[in-house]
Design a protein around this motif. Structure first.
Motif, PDB file in Angstrom:
ATOM      1  N   ASN A  12      33.006  48.195  90.389  1.00 10.50           N
ATOM      2  CA  ASN A  12      31.618  48.388  90.018  1.00 10.50           C
ATOM      3  C   ASN A  12      30.945  49.018  91.238  1.00 10.50           C
ATOM      4  O   ASN A  12      30.646  48.332  92.214  1.00 10.50           O
ATOM      5  N   ILE A  13      30.732  50.310  91.196  1.00  9.32           N
ATOM      6  CA  ILE A  13      30.267  51.084  92.351  1.00  9.32           C
ATOM      7  C   ILE A  13      28.955  50.534  92.911  1.00  9.32           C
ATOM      8  O   ILE A  13      28.752  50.511  94.125  1.00  9.32           O
ATOM      9  N   GLU A  14      28.082  50.055  92.047  1.00 11.05           N
ATOM     10  CA  GLU A  14      26.780  49.554  92.509  1.00 11.05           C
ATOM     11  C   GLU A  14      26.919  48.356  93.448  1.00 11.05           C
ATOM     12  O   GLU A  14      26.038  48.081  94.248  1.00 11.05           O
ATOM     13  N   ASP A  15      28.042  47.629  93.360  1.00  7.51           N
ATOM     14  CA  ASP A  15      28.250  46.447  94.198  1.00  7.51           C
ATOM     15  C   ASP A  15      28.783  46.768  95.588  1.00  7.51           C
ATOM     16  O   ASP A  15      28.843  45.890  96.442  1.00  7.51           O
ATOM     17  N   PHE A  16      29.168  47.993  95.845  1.00  7.97           N
ATOM     18  CA  PHE A  16      29.799  48.339  97.119  1.00  7.97           C
ATOM     19  C   PHE A  16      28.788  48.319  98.262  1.00  7.97           C
ATOM     20  O   PHE A  16      27.808  49.057  98.258  1.00  7.97           O
ATOM     21  N   ILE A  17      29.041  47.481  99.242  1.00  4.03           N
ATOM     22  CA  ILE A  17      28.176  47.354 100.414  1.00  4.03           C
ATOM     23  C   ILE A  17      28.121  48.677 101.181  1.00  4.03           C
ATOM     24  O   ILE A  17      27.073  49.093 101.647  1.00  4.03           O
ATOM     25  N   VAL A  18      29.272  49.335 101.283  1.00  2.91           N
ATOM     26  CA  VAL A  18      29.371  50.582 102.042  1.00  2.91           C
ATOM     27  C   VAL A  18      28.431  51.645 101.482  1.00  2.91           C
ATOM     28  O   VAL A  18      27.768  52.352 102.233  1.00  2.91           O
ATOM     29  N   ASP A  29      28.819  51.665 109.526  1.00  2.00           N
ATOM     30  CA  ASP A  29      28.974  50.527 110.425  1.00  2.00           C
ATOM     31  C   ASP A  29      29.786  49.450 109.707  1.00  2.00           C
ATOM     32  O   ASP A  29      29.334  48.866 108.726  1.00  2.00           O
ATOM     33  N   PHE A  30      30.997  49.201 110.189  1.00  2.00           N
ATOM     34  CA  PHE A  30      31.885  48.241 109.557  1.00  2.00           C
ATOM     35  C   PHE A  30      31.879  46.878 110.252  1.00  2.00           C
ATOM     36  O   PHE A  30      32.809  46.099 110.092  1.00  2.00           O
ATOM     37  N   LYS A  31      30.837  46.562 110.996  1.00  2.00           N
ATOM     38  CA  LYS A  31      30.800  45.289 111.731  1.00  2.00           C
ATOM     39  C   LYS A  31      30.895  44.081 110.803  1.00  2.00           C
ATOM     40  O   LYS A  31      31.499  43.091 111.150  1.00  2.00           O
ATOM     41  N   TYR A  36      33.141  41.811 103.122  1.00  2.46           N
ATOM     42  CA  TYR A  36      33.368  42.719 101.998  1.00  2.46           C
ATOM     43  C   TYR A  36      34.426  42.118 101.072  1.00  2.46           C
ATOM     44  O   TYR A  36      35.295  41.369 101.493  1.00  2.46           O
ATOM     45  N   SER A  37      34.390  42.504  99.810  1.00  2.98           N
ATOM     46  CA  SER A  37      35.406  42.043  98.859  1.00  2.98           C
ATOM     47  C   SER A  37      36.754  42.677  99.207  1.00  2.98           C
ATOM     48  O   SER A  37      36.819  43.722  99.861  1.00  2.98           O
ATOM     49  N   VAL A  38      37.829  42.055  98.748  1.00  7.85           N
ATOM     50  CA  VAL A  38      39.177  42.589  98.975  1.00  7.85           C
ATOM     51  C   VAL A  38      39.289  43.981  98.363  1.00  7.85           C
ATOM     52  O   VAL A  38      39.849  44.897  98.967  1.00  7.85           O
ATOM     53  N   LEU A  39      38.728  44.147  97.191  1.00  9.78           N
ATOM     54  CA  LEU A  39      38.757  45.442  96.515  1.00  9.78           C
ATOM     55  C   LEU A  39      38.063  46.514  97.345  1.00  9.78           C
ATOM     56  O   LEU A  39      38.575  47.625  97.508  1.00  9.78           O
TER      57      LEU A  39
END
Length: 95
Positions: A12-18, A29-31, A36-39
């Protein structure tokens, strides 16, 4: 990045933090990546390796460490073989 993500059925693209960072993938920034989810982590690994290899570069330490969470690098394994193994694993997991 959205184009690649649409091919992965369980995302679900809307859920992606990135994606909420609204910046170029190389400047993300990957701090907080541990949250983040495994997916999302697997998708980030796949995209990062693809992007770096397209420019004849190796992924940075953060991506390397993240990949090692899912696929361990053998002691005498070359990086080329290791990243091929990682890509195959990520693709099979995301298919």
């Amino acid at each position: 990045m959205n184009g690649l993500l649409t091919g992965i059925k369980q995302i679900n693209i809307e859920d992606f933090i990135v994606l909420k960072q609204n910046t170029n993938f190389d400047k993300i920034d990957f701090k907080g990546i541990a949250s983040y989810s495994v997916l999302e982590k697997k998708t980030i690994i796949l995209i990062a390796i693809r992007n770096k290899f397209a420019h004849n570069q190796l992924p940075n330490k953060i991506i390397n460490d993240l990949a090692n969470e899912f696929v361990k690098k053998e002691k005498n394994e070359t990086y080329a073989n290791y990243y091929l193994k990682v890509l195959k694993k990520m693709i099979s997991d995301l298919a």
